[in-house]
Design a protein around this motif. Structure first.
Motif, PDB file in Angstrom:
ATOM      1  N   TRP A  52     -10.582   2.339 -35.416  1.00  0.00           N
ATOM      2  CA  TRP A  52     -11.292   1.950 -36.632  1.00  0.00           C
ATOM      3  C   TRP A  52     -12.535   1.162 -36.271  1.00  0.00           C
ATOM      4  CZ3 TRP A  52     -11.802  -3.274 -37.879  1.00  0.00           C
ATOM      5  CH2 TRP A  52     -10.963  -4.158 -37.197  1.00  0.00           C
ATOM      6  N   GLU A  56     -18.315   1.014 -43.107  1.00  0.00           N
ATOM      7  CA  GLU A  56     -17.982   2.271 -43.763  1.00  0.00           C
ATOM      8  C   GLU A  56     -18.603   3.418 -42.975  1.00  0.00           C
ATOM      9  OE1 GLU A  56     -19.548  -0.266 -45.351  1.00  0.00           O
ATOM     10  OE2 GLU A  56     -18.021  -0.987 -46.721  1.00  0.00           O
ATOM     11  N   THR A  58     -19.305   7.931 -42.744  1.00  0.00           N
ATOM     12  CA  THR A  58     -19.207   9.299 -43.238  1.00  0.00           C
ATOM     13  C   THR A  58     -19.165  10.207 -42.020  1.00  0.00           C
ATOM     14  OG1 THR A  58     -21.600   9.667 -43.389  1.00  0.00           O
ATOM     15  CG2 THR A  58     -20.490   8.836 -45.367  1.00  0.00           C
ATOM     16  N   TYR A  84     -15.775  10.527 -46.490  1.00  0.00           N
ATOM     17  CA  TYR A  84     -16.146   9.108 -46.452  1.00  0.00           C
ATOM     18  C   TYR A  84     -14.908   8.295 -46.128  1.00  0.00           C
ATOM     19  CZ  TYR A  84     -16.600   4.437 -48.420  1.00  0.00           C
ATOM     20  OH  TYR A  84     -16.560   3.088 -48.594  1.00  0.00           O
ATOM     21  N   LEU A  85     -15.045   7.288 -45.250  1.00  0.00           N
ATOM     22  CA  LEU A  85     -13.949   6.383 -44.917  1.00  0.00           C
ATOM     23  C   LEU A  85     -14.413   4.953 -45.142  1.00  0.00           C
ATOM     24  CD1 LEU A  85     -12.791   7.914 -41.516  1.00  0.00           C
ATOM     25  CD2 LEU A  85     -11.824   8.335 -43.773  1.00  0.00           C
ATOM     26  N   GLY A  86     -13.563   4.144 -45.717  1.00  0.00           N
ATOM     27  CA  GLY A  86     -13.876   2.736 -45.920  1.00  0.00           C
ATOM     28  C   GLY A  86     -13.850   1.978 -44.607  1.00  0.00           C
ATOM     29  N   GLY A  87     -14.536   0.867 -44.561  1.00  0.00           N
ATOM     30  CA  GLY A  87     -14.545   0.026 -43.367  1.00  0.00           C
ATOM     31  C   GLY A  87     -13.156  -0.457 -43.008  1.00  0.00           C
ATOM     32  N   GLN A  89     -10.733   1.256 -41.884  1.00  0.00           N
ATOM     33  CA  GLN A  89      -9.700   2.264 -42.140  1.00  0.00           C
ATOM     34  C   GLN A  89      -9.351   3.006 -40.845  1.00  0.00           C
ATOM     35  OE1 GLN A  89     -10.771   5.060 -45.199  1.00  0.00           O
ATOM     36  NE2 GLN A  89      -8.658   5.723 -45.466  1.00  0.00           N
TER      37      GLN A  89
END
Length: 121
Positions: A52, A56, A58, A84-87, A89
């Motif tokens: 991770w 954030e 993409t 898209y992935l959140g920070g 994650q």
């Protein structure tokens, strides 16, 4: 020697070279105080383990087929599809076929690193 990044207005070639897949040649194309843009090359036999980043992100598939694993599910991306992935994650990336993608990471203001890439677990 520092890695050279593209300058504003400079054309960036996203197509992979003939030996990119064999050598897993992912490269940071641009890095500013607020974002990092990476041409991601993922050979079928070399998945990226779960990890991770704080910012954030993409992931846009340009060529081949990418699989993004997150929260116990898989998202399969073909050319011209993105996720898209959140920070923070945790996610893993693999390729069902040798693949090239474009990853954008939003960096934290003043941090200029987006935080470390961390292995989940």
């Amino acid at each position: 020697m520092a890695l050279r990044h593209a300058a504003p207005g400079e054309k960036i070639e996203l197509k992979r070279g003939d030996d990119d897949i064999a050598h897993f040649t992912s490269v940071a194309l641009v890095k500013t105080a607020h974002m990092e843009l990476i041409r991601l090359v993922v050979p079928k036999e070399k998945p990226m383990p779960e990890h991770w980043v704080e910012g954030e992100i993409t992931i846009l598939c340009l060529e081949g087929e990418l699989v993004v694993e997150m929260q116990g599910r898989e998202t399969v991306l073909g050319p011209n599809e993105m996720v898209y992935l959140g920070g923070g994650q945790p996610h893993a990336i693999r390729a069902n076929q040798d693949a090239v993608g474009l990853m954008t990471i939003l960096l934290h203001p003043g941090d200029n690193t987006g935080g470390p890439v961390r292995t989940a677990g």
